[in-house]
Design a protein around this motif. Structure first.
Motif, PDB file in Angstrom:
ATOM      1  N   TYR A 253     -36.186 110.552  62.831  1.00 51.38           N
ATOM      2  CA  TYR A 253     -35.719 110.972  61.522  1.00 51.38           C
ATOM      3  C   TYR A 253     -35.228 109.765  60.734  1.00 51.38           C
TER       4      TYR A 253
ATOM      5  N   PHE B 212     -45.052 118.169  62.185  1.00 54.14           N
ATOM      6  CA  PHE B 212     -44.455 118.658  60.943  1.00 54.14           C
ATOM      7  C   PHE B 212     -43.453 117.643  60.411  1.00 54.14           C
TER       8      PHE B 212
ATOM      9  N   LEU C 231     -37.790 117.135  67.862  1.00 49.57           N
ATOM     10  CA  LEU C 231     -37.602 116.044  66.922  1.00 49.57           C
ATOM     11  C   LEU C 231     -38.113 114.731  67.512  1.00 49.57           C
TER      12      LEU C 231
ATOM     13  N   TYR D  94     -41.240 116.281  63.360  1.00 42.73           N
ATOM     14  CA  TYR D  94     -41.181 117.155  64.527  1.00 42.73           C
ATOM     15  C   TYR D  94     -42.601 117.340  65.058  1.00 42.73           C
TER      16      TYR D  94
ATOM     17  N   PHE E 192     -38.183 130.990  64.906  1.00 47.36           N
ATOM     18  CA  PHE E 192     -37.457 129.932  65.598  1.00 47.36           C
ATOM     19  C   PHE E 192     -35.971 130.018  65.255  1.00 47.36           C
TER      20      PHE E 192
ATOM     21  N   LYS F 288     -33.984 107.601  66.478  1.00 50.08           N
ATOM     22  CA  LYS F 288     -34.838 108.338  67.397  1.00 50.08           C
ATOM     23  C   LYS F 288     -34.383 109.774  67.566  1.00 50.08           C
TER      24      LYS F 288
ATOM     25  N   GLN G 151     -44.808 120.337  67.341  1.00 50.37           N
ATOM     26  CA  GLN G 151     -44.761 121.701  67.856  1.00 50.37           C
ATOM     27  C   GLN G 151     -45.781 121.853  68.955  1.00 50.37           C
TER      28      GLN G 151
ATOM     29  N   GLY H 260     -41.504 124.745  71.445  1.00 52.14           N
ATOM     30  CA  GLY H 260     -40.971 124.916  70.107  1.00 52.14           C
ATOM     31  C   GLY H 260     -41.162 123.669  69.273  1.00 52.14           C
ATOM     32  N   LEU H 261     -40.177 123.380  68.456  1.00 51.94           N
ATOM     33  CA  LEU H 261     -40.191 122.202  67.595  1.00 51.94           C
ATOM     34  C   LEU H 261     -39.260 121.151  68.180  1.00 51.94           C
TER      35      LEU H 261
ATOM     36  N   PHE I 101     -34.114 123.025  67.761  1.00 52.00           N
ATOM     37  CA  PHE I 101     -34.829 124.292  67.698  1.00 52.00           C
ATOM     38  C   PHE I 101     -35.031 124.906  69.073  1.00 52.00           C
ATOM     39  N   GLY I 102     -35.136 126.233  69.076  1.00 54.99           N
ATOM     40  CA  GLY I 102     -35.541 126.942  70.271  1.00 54.99           C
ATOM     41  C   GLY I 102     -37.060 126.943  70.382  1.00 54.99           C
ATOM     42  N   THR I 103     -37.558 127.609  71.422  1.00 59.77           N
ATOM     43  CA  THR I 103     -38.997 127.590  71.709  1.00 59.77           C
ATOM     44  C   THR I 103     -39.778 128.628  70.906  1.00 59.77           C
ATOM     45  N   GLY I 104     -39.078 129.526  70.244  1.00 60.17           N
ATOM     46  CA  GLY I 104     -39.764 130.483  69.387  1.00 60.17           C
ATOM     47  C   GLY I 104     -40.049 131.813  70.061  1.00 60.17           C
TER      48      GLY I 104
ATOM     49  N   GLY J 150     -46.198 125.614  57.601  1.00 60.37           N
ATOM     50  CA  GLY J 150     -44.946 125.085  58.114  1.00 60.37           C
ATOM     51  C   GLY J 150     -43.898 126.175  58.220  1.00 60.37           C
ATOM     52  N   PRO J 151     -42.891 125.975  59.070  1.00 57.15           N
ATOM     53  CA  PRO J 151     -41.797 126.949  59.148  1.00 57.15           C
ATOM     54  C   PRO J 151     -41.066 127.058  57.815  1.00 57.15           C
TER      55      PRO J 151
ATOM     56  N   GLN K 145     -32.651 122.185  77.551  1.00 58.52           N
ATOM     57  CA  GLN K 145     -32.906 123.018  76.386  1.00 58.52           C
ATOM     58  C   GLN K 145     -31.569 123.543  75.877  1.00 58.52           C
TER      59      GLN K 145
ATOM     60  N   TYR L 223     -37.669 113.980  58.397  1.00 57.68           N
ATOM     61  CA  TYR L 223     -37.811 114.192  59.837  1.00 57.68           C
ATOM     62  C   TYR L 223     -39.279 114.342  60.207  1.00 57.68           C
TER      63      TYR L 223
ATOM     64  N   LYS M  10     -29.175 116.713  62.203  1.00 55.13           N
ATOM     65  CA  LYS M  10     -30.370 117.056  62.975  1.00 55.13           C
ATOM     66  C   LYS M  10     -30.273 118.504  63.425  1.00 55.13           C
ATOM     67  N   LEU M  11     -31.416 119.185  63.349  1.00 60.65           N
ATOM     68  CA  LEU M  11     -31.501 120.546  63.852  1.00 60.65           C
ATOM     69  C   LEU M  11     -32.176 120.539  65.221  1.00 60.65           C
TER      70      LEU M  11
ATOM     71  N   PHE N 195     -40.096 122.274  55.331  1.00 59.36           N
ATOM     72  CA  PHE N 195     -41.194 121.719  56.120  1.00 59.36           C
ATOM     73  C   PHE N 195     -42.477 121.594  55.315  1.00 59.36           C
ATOM     74  N   GLY N 196     -43.265 120.586  55.699  1.00 64.45           N
ATOM     75  CA  GLY N 196     -44.625 120.494  55.203  1.00 64.45           C
ATOM     76  C   GLY N 196     -45.522 121.457  55.961  1.00 64.45           C
TER      77      GLY N 196
END
Lengths: 112, 114
Positions: B48, B90, B45, B35, A89, B57, B37, B42-43, A102-105, A43-44, A2, B33, A99-100, B105-106
């Motif tokens: 993309y 997402f 990937l 993702y 997040f 990938k 959840q 979290g989110l 993300f953390g777990t929130g 969505g976020p 992570q 992209y 590419k992003l 995001f959608g």
């Protein structure tokens, strides 16, 4: 592995007080950081960002602080409002990498 | 608002069946992209795309494939769905100029694999 960590799954704050959400990262190549807010069944949405050349960015009630030496960032919301109740997040990216990660929130609940 | 539409929004399927999720954007963004959840994760990937027919990938790509034949459409396919692929998916796009470098995001597609 992570690379972006949000160690507090949940946080409750009284309305009107300050909310502080924390985020840690391990990848020293990360140089751009963002916070997203997510409501249920949506969505976020982007909230605020900060580049590694800064240590603070402010937008209205929201301020993000970056401590590069500690690989730590935080989001401050003041004053907290009921509409701020959501999952937040933290995300990070490295220059040249689109590419992003993300953390777990963290689920923030504002108590009226 | 990047005009991202995901379909279907909800789907229940059985293990072993193929599933395709569609993402459609109206902003002509180059990057797209997928993702997923999940609680405690979290989110993450999946895949993309950085242009038409150009895909790569992400961190959880096993069991998924993608295709992008047009700028506006990005498809995610589960060739043979498994219960571990029950999740909320997402789609996102990246505005590379004039923005904050953030993803749009959608609204998500909730998939249940029985």
């Amino acid at each position: 592995d992570q690379q972006v960590k949000q160690n507090s799954p949940s946080l409750s704050v009284q309305e009107g007080r300050i909310s502080i959400l924390n985020c840690d990262y391990t990848n020293s190549m990360f140089d751009y950081f963002l916070w997203y807010k997510k409501y249920p069944a949506e969505g976020p949405t982007f909230l605020i960002s900060i580049s590694s050349i800064k240590d603070k960015n402010e937008d209205g009630r929201f301020t993000v602080f970056l401590n590069k030496s500690a690989k730590h960032l935080s989001l401050h919301i003041v004053p907290s409002q009921p509409g701020d109740s959501a999952v937040y997040f933290c995300a990070a990216s490295a220059h040249g990498n689109e590419k992003l990660t993300f953390g777990t929130g963290t689920r923030l609940t504002i108590i009226p | 608002d990047a005009g991202i539409t995901q379909s279907p929004r909800h789907k229940v399927t059985e293990t072993g069946t193929p599933v395709t999720l569609r993402c459609h954007q109206t902003e002509n963004h180059r990057y797209m992209y997928w993702y997923r959840q999940d609680p405690g994760h979290g989110l993450r990937l999946i895949h993309y795309s950085y242009g038409v027919k150009d895909t790569d990938k992400g961190e959880v790509s096993d069991g998924y494939s993608v295709s992008r034949s047009k700028t506006e459409d990005f498809l995610l396919t589960l060739e043979s769905a498994t219960s571990s692929q029950t999740s909320v998916y997402f789609c996102a796009t990246l505005q590379t100029s004039g923005g904050n470098g953030e993803l749009f995001f959608g609204e998500g597609s909730r998939l249940t694999v029985l």
